[in-house]
Enzyme design. Sequence first.
Site, PDB file in Angstrom:
ATOM      1  N   ASP A 115       0.857  -1.178   0.000  1.00  8.14           N
ATOM      2  CA  ASP A 115       0.000   0.000   0.000  1.00  8.14           C
ATOM      3  C   ASP A 115       0.894   1.229   0.000  1.00  8.14           C
ATOM      4  O   ASP A 115       2.038   1.170   0.460  1.00  8.14           O
ATOM      5  CB  ASP A 115      -0.880   0.025   1.253  1.00  8.14           C
ATOM      6  CG  ASP A 115      -1.958  -1.049   1.230  1.00  8.14           C
ATOM      7  OD1 ASP A 115      -1.941  -1.886   0.324  1.00  8.14           O
ATOM      8  OD2 ASP A 115      -2.809  -1.048   2.134  1.00  8.14           O
ATOM      9  N   HIS A 145       5.190  -7.241  -0.496  1.00  4.92           N
ATOM     10  CA  HIS A 145       5.097  -8.528  -1.181  1.00  4.92           C
ATOM     11  C   HIS A 145       5.897  -8.499  -2.478  1.00  4.92           C
ATOM     12  O   HIS A 145       6.372  -7.454  -2.916  1.00  4.92           O
ATOM     13  CB  HIS A 145       3.629  -8.850  -1.489  1.00  4.92           C
ATOM     14  CG  HIS A 145       2.746  -8.902  -0.285  1.00  4.92           C
ATOM     15  ND1 HIS A 145       2.141 -10.055   0.156  1.00  4.92           N
ATOM     16  CD2 HIS A 145       2.355  -7.933   0.594  1.00  4.92           C
ATOM     17  CE1 HIS A 145       1.421  -9.806   1.229  1.00  4.92           C
ATOM     18  NE2 HIS A 145       1.527  -8.518   1.514  1.00  4.92           N
ATOM     19  N   SER A 200       7.407   3.551   5.327  1.00  5.62           N
ATOM     20  CA  SER A 200       8.701   3.861   4.723  1.00  5.62           C
ATOM     21  C   SER A 200       8.554   3.951   3.209  1.00  5.62           C
ATOM     22  O   SER A 200       7.533   4.440   2.727  1.00  5.62           O
ATOM     23  CB  SER A 200       9.746   2.815   5.109  1.00  5.62           C
ATOM     24  OG  SER A 200      11.036   3.278   4.768  1.00  5.62           O
TER      25      SER A 200
END
Length: 362
Positions: A144, A220, A331
């Site tokens: 995200d 991911h 981050s």
Amino acid sequence: TDRKKFHTAPVGQVLRLRPFHVLVATGGGYAGYRKYEDYKLEQLEKSGIEVPVKLASEWEVALYKSVPTRLLSRAWGRLNQVELPTWLRKPVYSLYIWTFGVNMKEAAVEDLHHYRNLSEFFRRKLKPQARPVCCLHSVISPSDGKILNFGQVKNCEVEQVKGVTYSLESFLGPRVCTEELHFSRAPHGNSFQQQLVTKEGNELYHCVIYLAPGDYHCFHSPTDWRVSHRRHFPGSLMSVNPGVARWIKELFCHNERVVLTGDWKHGFFSLTAVGATNVGSIRIYFDQDLHTNSPRYSKGSYNDFSFISNNNKEGIRMRKGEHLGEFNLGSTIVLIFEAPKDFKFHLKAGQKIRFGEALGSL
């Protein structure tokens, strides 16, 4: 004659300040000032006013680096692991949810009392159906976040935000030994960028995704690829929010980062997890030897680790959408990869994106 005698120390001894204290106070105050400036810039951008790029000078960067962000990040990490009393969990997590706009309906466990500490709450897993992985496109978003920049890499420079660049070679470090890769390299140039491109007619592309504190903290695999090498750069832990990224040139080269390199069906592929303030902890699930935000490190140093050995010739095979790692807080993820010239991004700068959504395809 009955008065008590008072002895006073010299004023210089009472008010003695050490250089470290001065640096911390000055640097912390300046960092707060920069946060306020970043807020004003965000408000101007929301109003549709184009903000000119104003880069920090060397002394401003040095002053920011004087703030002990690594120490503060380690302290924050320990605080996150303190188990909260059951009665305190809901008020603390609810405040965080309200502040950063967290959608707990997507969480695998919605009950706030389930999370024993802040660290568990930050690393919460999502419901399987919350992030469907796009099967129609070759590259998906690994996390995200917010798209800061994307496009072709040109002149060995990569844009961290519009108009602010950093060196590709400084960011990735020296080229990885070709023996770790299955394919042969195309001998068509001597620049660092050209050395990464393995096939004639291909180009090098990049995409920068900023994870805010309220975003899902895991990342991911963005495609089917093979991870052959890990390079860890210890460094600063300055903020990587868009305002600071617009202000400090080569911010991502200053900060601690973990570079995973390998190959996919079109050639070179890399994913870099960039650390930030309060994000000293970067975890790669298949790499148990990785330890980030150590108390001591040599400036400009890095350490390499190869996933290819005599017992494992294939490296680490990753499937698109497979769990890869996690941050302690928000981050930045930077993708740099090789693809044919007809590769197209399906993005707009500044847009919000979720893990599993398409970044681009051929």
